[in-house]
Every structure is written in structure tokens, then in C-alpha cells.
Design an enzyme around this catalytic site. Structure first.
Site, short mmCIF file in Angstrom:
data_model
loop_
_atom_site.label_atom_id
_atom_site.label_comp_id
_atom_site.label_asym_id
_atom_site.label_seq_id
_atom_site.Cartn_x
_atom_site.Cartn_y
_atom_site.Cartn_z
N GLY A 16 -3.56 -9.92 -1.94
CA GLY A 16 -3.00 -10.42 -0.93
C GLY A 16 -1.45 -10.82 -1.02
O GLY A 16 -1.03 -11.89 -0.67
N ASN A 18 1.23 -8.86 0.25
CA ASN A 18 1.71 -9.19 1.33
C ASN A 18 1.45 -9.96 2.46
O ASN A 18 2.48 -10.38 3.04
CB ASN A 18 1.37 -7.71 1.87
CG ASN A 18 2.39 -6.40 1.15
OD1 ASN A 18 3.52 -6.55 1.50
ND2 ASN A 18 1.99 -5.74 0.20
N ARG A 69 -19.91 2.29 10.23
CA ARG A 69 -18.18 1.71 10.34
C ARG A 69 -17.98 1.29 11.69
O ARG A 69 -17.55 0.34 11.83
CB ARG A 69 -17.44 3.23 10.33
CG ARG A 69 -17.29 3.55 8.94
CD ARG A 69 -16.17 4.63 8.68
NE ARG A 69 -15.96 5.05 7.41
CZ ARG A 69 -15.46 4.24 6.42
NH1 ARG A 69 -14.63 3.68 6.89
NH2 ARG A 69 -15.27 4.79 5.35
N ARG A 95 -9.97 0.32 4.03
CA ARG A 95 -10.84 0.90 4.90
C ARG A 95 -10.24 1.61 6.05
O ARG A 95 -9.32 1.09 6.67
CB ARG A 95 -11.80 -0.18 5.35
CG ARG A 95 -12.69 -0.68 4.49
CD ARG A 95 -13.70 -1.38 5.04
NE ARG A 95 -14.65 -0.97 6.15
CZ ARG A 95 -15.53 -0.18 5.86
NH1 ARG A 95 -16.01 0.19 4.62
NH2 ARG A 95 -16.20 0.22 6.82
N HIS A 113 2.47 0.49 3.70
CA HIS A 113 1.91 1.57 2.60
C HIS A 113 3.01 1.95 1.50
O HIS A 113 4.13 1.87 1.95
CB HIS A 113 1.82 3.17 3.53
CG HIS A 113 1.11 4.03 2.80
ND1 HIS A 113 -0.18 4.21 2.12
CD2 HIS A 113 1.83 5.01 1.97
CE1 HIS A 113 -0.42 5.17 1.44
NE2 HIS A 113 0.81 5.77 1.49
N THR A 145 -2.89 4.61 13.72
CA THR A 145 -3.64 5.53 14.54
C THR A 145 -4.86 5.97 13.79
O THR A 145 -5.09 5.59 12.75
CB THR A 145 -2.60 6.59 15.02
OG1 THR A 145 -2.45 7.64 13.97
CG2 THR A 145 -1.33 6.05 15.58
N LEU A 148 -4.98 9.28 9.23
CA LEU A 148 -4.71 8.17 8.07
C LEU A 148 -3.32 8.28 7.71
O LEU A 148 -2.47 9.57 7.52
CB LEU A 148 -5.51 8.80 7.01
CG LEU A 148 -5.01 8.16 5.61
CD1 LEU A 148 -5.55 6.74 5.72
CD2 LEU A 148 -5.69 8.85 4.24
N ASP A 149 -2.72 6.93 7.71
CA ASP A 149 -0.98 6.85 7.26
C ASP A 149 -0.25 7.81 8.06
O ASP A 149 0.94 8.18 7.51
CB ASP A 149 -1.13 7.03 5.83
CG ASP A 149 -1.79 5.99 4.99
OD1 ASP A 149 -1.96 4.88 5.48
OD2 ASP A 149 -2.22 6.45 3.95
N GLU A 178 8.02 -4.17 -0.22
CA GLU A 178 7.05 -4.16 0.58
C GLU A 178 7.25 -5.71 1.40
O GLU A 178 7.23 -6.03 2.50
CB GLU A 178 5.72 -4.04 0.15
CG GLU A 178 5.26 -2.64 -0.20
CD GLU A 178 3.85 -2.46 -0.72
OE1 GLU A 178 3.22 -3.29 -0.16
OE2 GLU A 178 3.68 -1.62 -1.49
C1 GAR Z 1 -0.06 -2.94 -1.18
O1 GAR Z 1 0.87 -2.15 -2.06
C2 GAR Z 1 -0.07 -2.02 0.07
O2 GAR Z 1 0.99 -1.22 0.38
C3 GAR Z 1 -1.31 -1.28 -0.32
O3 GAR Z 1 -1.97 -1.94 -1.11
C4 GAR Z 1 -1.26 -3.01 -1.71
C5 GAR Z 1 -2.01 -4.38 -1.47
O4 GAR Z 1 -1.26 -5.24 -2.25
N1 GAR Z 1 -1.71 -0.66 0.67
C6 GAR Z 1 -2.28 0.75 0.67
O5 GAR Z 1 -2.24 1.36 -0.27
C7 GAR Z 1 -2.87 1.25 2.21
N2 GAR Z 1 -2.85 2.63 2.08
P1 GAR Z 1 -1.39 -6.70 -1.77
O6 GAR Z 1 -3.07 -7.05 -1.21
O7 GAR Z 1 -0.80 -7.49 -2.88
O8 GAR Z 1 -0.67 -6.94 -0.39
#
Ligand code: GAR
Length: 199
Positions: A16, A18, A69, A95, A113, A145, A148-149, A178
Site C-alpha cells: 500500500g 501508493n 469472479r 486481480r 502500473h 478496461t 489487461l493493462d 509512481e
Molecule cells: C506497484 O508497483 C504497482 O505499480 C504494482 O504493484 C505495486 C504495488 O505497490 N501494480 C501492478 O503491477 C499492477 N499490474 P504498493 O502496494 O506499495 O502500492
């Protein structure tokens, strides 16, 4: 696109950081928004603690105990709607979301991402880029969308890969970027920056 309701729902699966960047940007008044709820599909996600420490409602919803899902996504939608969320921010939520979810929040789901999309979608993007030997990588904020990505890009930051980098030093710089771009991208979308082709 008209401006969105400024209540965010943040979905996480792990540490967490971000989410923390979003919390900090709100408390520093760099981002005019509130977080209505944080939901994790993992009980031990450190992001749940971060949310609770900030006084934010934090829920653990186990994806393994909600059938298929679509059923799980319906649960997510109902928790988010119960908190009157206008924009959903995926922050390390590992997910795939079904149309059940995406149709409930049209053009209102963002993801961060850790690569310069469309390069290196999917899992372990930093590792994919490192092993490919790229000289520039980065981070992308995009609308989510069904593909994926692959949704429309809101914001990107590039990160040069230096000769003396290790995987870890490169990954740390991506993460810093990020944290810098995600709150700003959320602010832009809340101010009405929609999917370009949809006007
Ligand atoms: C981040 O690097 C984010 O970009 C990535 O997971 C990490 C989460 O870190 N997300 C993906 O790869 C999605 N495809 P965080 O829990 O410390 O924010």
C-alpha cells in the site's frame, strides 16, 4: 467528460505505498479528494493498517470465499457504492476486474502500473523490463478496461536504467515515480480529464 464525485475507493492487495502517497497528497492538500473506503483481497495487506492509521474505513474481502469472479466483483461494487465512491483507484490490486465491476464504474477506474505501457503489461513488470535490458522504463497511470493493462493512458513518467543500477535500485526509482504521478493523475481525472477518444 464531466467532473467526478471526489470520493475515492482504493483497492489493494499488499503493502500500500501508493495508497500512502494518495493519503499524503490529500492531507497535504495536493489532491482535493477523500477516500471513502480501502478494500483489500488479502488479510495481511499492510495497506489495511495504513488506511486504519489514517482513520479511513478499511475492509478485507477474501476473494476465495466469494465464489466466482463476478460474485466477488458484485461484492466489491456494493461496498464501494455503499460509500458513494465516484472514482476507483487500483493500487497494487492484483486481480482482474470483470465487466460486472467495470460497468458499475464506467470510465472511473484507474490503475498504476510499474512500466511504460504498452511495454511489459501483466505481472512483475519491473522484472520483465530488467531482464529485457531496457535503458528506459517507468510508470503509467491508465484507465482500466476489460483488456489487461491496455486502457487509455492518463500519465507516464520515465525512469532511465543506469549502468550501475541493480534490479532493486531501478525498482525503487520506479516506485518513487509512481508515488509522484499517481496523486496528480487522480487529480486530473477528478477535474474532468476523461478518456480522450470519448471526449
Ligand atoms: C506497484 O508497483 C504497482 O505499480 C504494482 O504493484 C505495486 C504495488 O505497490 N501494480 C501492478 O503491477 C499492477 N499490474 P504498493 O502496494 O506499495 O502500492
Amino acid at each position: 467528460m464531466k467532473a467526478l464525485n471526489r470520493r475515492l475507493g482504493v483497492l489493494i492487495s499488499g503493502r500500500g505505498t501508493n495508497l500512502q502517497a494518495i493519503i499524503d497528497a490529500i492531507s497535504n492538500r495536493q489532491l482535493d479528494a477523500t477516500i471513502g473506503v480501502v478494500i483489500s483481497n488479502r488479510a495481511k495487506a499492510d495497506g489495511l493498517r495504513r488506511a486504519r492509521d489514517a482513520g479511513i474505513k478499511a475492509i478485507y474481502l477474501d476473494h476465495r470465499s466469494h465464489g466466482d469472479r463476478e460474485t466477488y466483483d458484485r461484492m466489491l461494487v456494493s461496498e464501494l457504492q455503499a460509500q458513494n465512491v465516484g472514482l476507483v483507484c487500483l493500487s497494487g490490486f492484483m486481480r482482474l476486474l470483470t465487466p460486472v465491476f467495470l460497468d458499475a464504474f464506467p470510465n472511473a477506474v484507474l490503475n498504476i502500473h510499474p512500466s511504460l505501457l504498452p511495454a511489459f503489461p501483466g505481472l512483475d513488470a519491473q522484472r520483465q523490463a530488467w531482464e529485457h535490458g531496457v535503458k528506459v522504463t517507468g510508470a503509467t497511470v491508465h484507465f482500466v478496461t476489460a483488456d489487461l493493462d491496455a486502457g487509455p493512458i492518463v500519465s507516464q513518467a520515465s525512469v532511465p536504467v543506469c549502468d550501475d543500477d541493480t534490479f532493486d535500485t531501478m525498482a525503487a526509482r520506479i516506485l518513487e515515480e509512481e508515488h509522484r504521478i499517481y496523486p496528480k493523475a487522480i487529480a486530473r481525472v477528478l477535474d474532468g480529464a476523461g478518456i480522450p477518444s470519448l471526449g
